[in-house]
Write a protein that holds these residues in place. Structure first.
Motif, PDB file in Angstrom:
ATOM      1  N   LEU A  36       0.854  -1.200   0.000  1.00  0.00           N
ATOM      2  CA  LEU A  36       0.000   0.000   0.000  1.00  0.00           C
ATOM      3  C   LEU A  36       0.885   1.243   0.000  1.00  0.00           C
ATOM      4  O   LEU A  36       0.663   2.188  -0.756  1.00  0.00           O
ATOM      5  N   TYR A  37       1.902   1.219   0.889  1.00  0.00           N
ATOM      6  CA  TYR A  37       2.805   2.374   0.990  1.00  0.00           C
ATOM      7  C   TYR A  37       3.706   2.463  -0.239  1.00  0.00           C
ATOM      8  O   TYR A  37       4.030   3.560  -0.707  1.00  0.00           O
ATOM      9  N   ARG A  38       4.096   1.302  -0.763  1.00  0.00           N
ATOM     10  CA  ARG A  38       4.912   1.300  -1.982  1.00  0.00           C
ATOM     11  C   ARG A  38       4.114   1.877  -3.147  1.00  0.00           C
ATOM     12  O   ARG A  38       4.647   2.634  -3.963  1.00  0.00           O
ATOM     13  N   ALA A  39       2.822   1.508  -3.243  1.00  0.00           N
ATOM     14  CA  ALA A  39       2.003   2.014  -4.354  1.00  0.00           C
ATOM     15  C   ALA A  39       1.853   3.532  -4.258  1.00  0.00           C
ATOM     16  O   ALA A  39       1.908   4.238  -5.267  1.00  0.00           O
ATOM     17  N   VAL A  85      -1.631  10.090   5.111  1.00  0.00           N
ATOM     18  CA  VAL A  85      -1.437   8.940   4.217  1.00  0.00           C
ATOM     19  C   VAL A  85      -1.812   7.669   4.981  1.00  0.00           C
ATOM     20  O   VAL A  85      -2.576   6.824   4.504  1.00  0.00           O
ATOM     21  N   ARG A  86      -1.306   7.527   6.206  1.00  0.00           N
ATOM     22  CA  ARG A  86      -1.590   6.338   7.005  1.00  0.00           C
ATOM     23  C   ARG A  86      -3.095   6.216   7.250  1.00  0.00           C
ATOM     24  O   ARG A  86      -3.679   5.135   7.129  1.00  0.00           O
ATOM     25  N   ALA A  87      -3.723   7.362   7.588  1.00  0.00           N
ATOM     26  CA  ALA A  87      -5.158   7.347   7.899  1.00  0.00           C
ATOM     27  C   ALA A  87      -5.966   6.868   6.696  1.00  0.00           C
ATOM     28  O   ALA A  87      -6.938   6.111   6.846  1.00  0.00           O
TER      29      ALA A  87
HETATM   30  O1  CDP Z   1       9.524  -5.469   1.873  1.00  0.00           O
HETATM   31  P1  CDP Z   1      10.112  -4.552   2.878  1.00  0.00           P
HETATM   32  O2  CDP Z   1      10.097  -5.123   4.253  1.00  0.00           O
HETATM   33  O3  CDP Z   1      11.439  -4.014   2.467  1.00  0.00           O
HETATM   34  O4  CDP Z   1       9.216  -3.231   2.913  1.00  0.00           O
HETATM   35  P2  CDP Z   1       7.640  -3.126   2.860  1.00  0.00           P
HETATM   36  O5  CDP Z   1       7.041  -4.017   3.873  1.00  0.00           O
HETATM   37  O6  CDP Z   1       7.184  -3.280   1.459  1.00  0.00           O
HETATM   38  O7  CDP Z   1       7.393  -1.610   3.355  1.00  0.00           O
HETATM   39  C1  CDP Z   1       7.879  -0.488   2.650  1.00  0.00           C
HETATM   40  C2  CDP Z   1       7.766   0.700   3.585  1.00  0.00           C
HETATM   41  O8  CDP Z   1       6.371   0.975   3.818  1.00  0.00           O
HETATM   42  C3  CDP Z   1       8.362   0.523   4.965  1.00  0.00           C
HETATM   43  O9  CDP Z   1       9.725   0.869   5.031  1.00  0.00           O
HETATM   44  C4  CDP Z   1       7.499   1.427   5.842  1.00  0.00           C
HETATM   45  O10 CDP Z   1       7.974   2.746   5.847  1.00  0.00           O
HETATM   46  C5  CDP Z   1       6.158   1.425   5.148  1.00  0.00           C
HETATM   47  N1  CDP Z   1       5.163   0.595   5.842  1.00  0.00           N
HETATM   48  C6  CDP Z   1       4.518   1.121   6.937  1.00  0.00           C
HETATM   49  O11 CDP Z   1       4.811   2.238   7.352  1.00  0.00           O
HETATM   50  N2  CDP Z   1       3.542   0.430   7.575  1.00  0.00           N
HETATM   51  C7  CDP Z   1       3.209  -0.788   7.153  1.00  0.00           C
HETATM   52  N3  CDP Z   1       2.220  -1.455   7.780  1.00  0.00           N
HETATM   53  C8  CDP Z   1       3.878  -1.377   6.062  1.00  0.00           C
HETATM   54  C9  CDP Z   1       4.871  -0.670   5.432  1.00  0.00           C
END
Ligand code: CDP
Length: 201
Positions: A36-39, A85-87
């Motif tokens: 979700l955050y990546r998108a 963004v989180r909300a």
């Molecule tokens: O795959 P990887 O563990 O490298 O990263 P990801 O799980 O795809 O998450 C990418 C980024 O999204 C993280 O570094 C967090 O900053 C953010 N994220 C977050 O804030 N909260 C989540 N529940 C999941 C991801």
């Protein structure tokens, strides 16, 4: 039947593999909330406003291999600091977590903020060097010729941003089972996770 498994932890600790395998083992649905955050991060890299990108996110946006790149990961952790963004992403995660048939969600704040009442919580971690080695091999396998030192520096920077942010920082829930995968094979890590989930059933 509702059953929620929350799996949190830092970058490249093995959450993704463990989550998929746990979901398959128990027949649960799986959501990688990092996507979700990546998108949102990918849309921002393409010029969008982060809050608007999060508010208009479509589940179809998650199904895209380009979200797995290193640059998108860094941008994801930057947009993840923004409370709006989180909300905007909470409702989607809640409804996924409470779907019928069981759900595994992996991320950073699942056991603490998104699903504090999850039936089972795991915090999967490993040393920064192990994680950087794994991520480096994964990126190299996808044709990305970034150096190990750069991957390590970026993993450490992302851990710091994720754990020091004011909103929903990455932290193990008090009632999470800790799994340190530094010296474990994938099979051992999956077995530890499956055992913990079974114990919570
Ligand atoms: O795959 P990887 O563990 O490298 O990263 P990801 O799980 O795809 O998450 C990418 C980024 O999204 C993280 O570094 C967090 O900053 C953010 N994220 C977050 O804030 N909260 C989540 N529940 C999941 C991801």
């Amino acid at each position: 039947m509702q059953f929620t498994v929350a799996i949190d932890g830092p970058a490249a600790a093995g959450k993704g593999t463990i989550s998929k395998r746990v979901a398959a083992e128990f027949g649960f649905a799986h959501l990688d909330t990092g996507l979700l955050y990546r998108a949102v991060g990918a849309k921002v890299l393409a010029g969008a406003d982060p809050v608007e990108a999060a508010e208009t996110l479509d589940p179809a946006d998650l199904d895209n291999d380009s979200l797995r790149t290193h640059d998108v990961a860094q941008e994801a952790s930057k947009v993840a600091v923004i409370p709006q963004v989180r909300a905007a992403l909470v409702a989607f995660q809640h409804s996924f977590a409470t779907r019928d048939g069981g759900a595994v969600l992996d991320g950073r704040d699942i056991g603490t903020v998104i699903c504090p009442d999850a039936h089972v919580k795991l915090f999967v971690t490993a040393s920064a060097e192990c994680r950087a080695m794994r991520r480096h091999a994964e990126l190299a396998g996808r044709g990305n010729d970034i150096s190990y030192d750069q991957v390590l520096a970026d993993v450490v920077a992302r851990d710091k941003r994720d754990s020091e942010r004011a909103e929903a920082p990455m932290v193990a829930a008090d009632d999470a089972v800790l799994i340190d995968t530094s010296d474990m094979s994938i099979e051992q890590a999956v077995a530890a996770a499956v055992t913990a989930v079974r114990a919570g059933m």
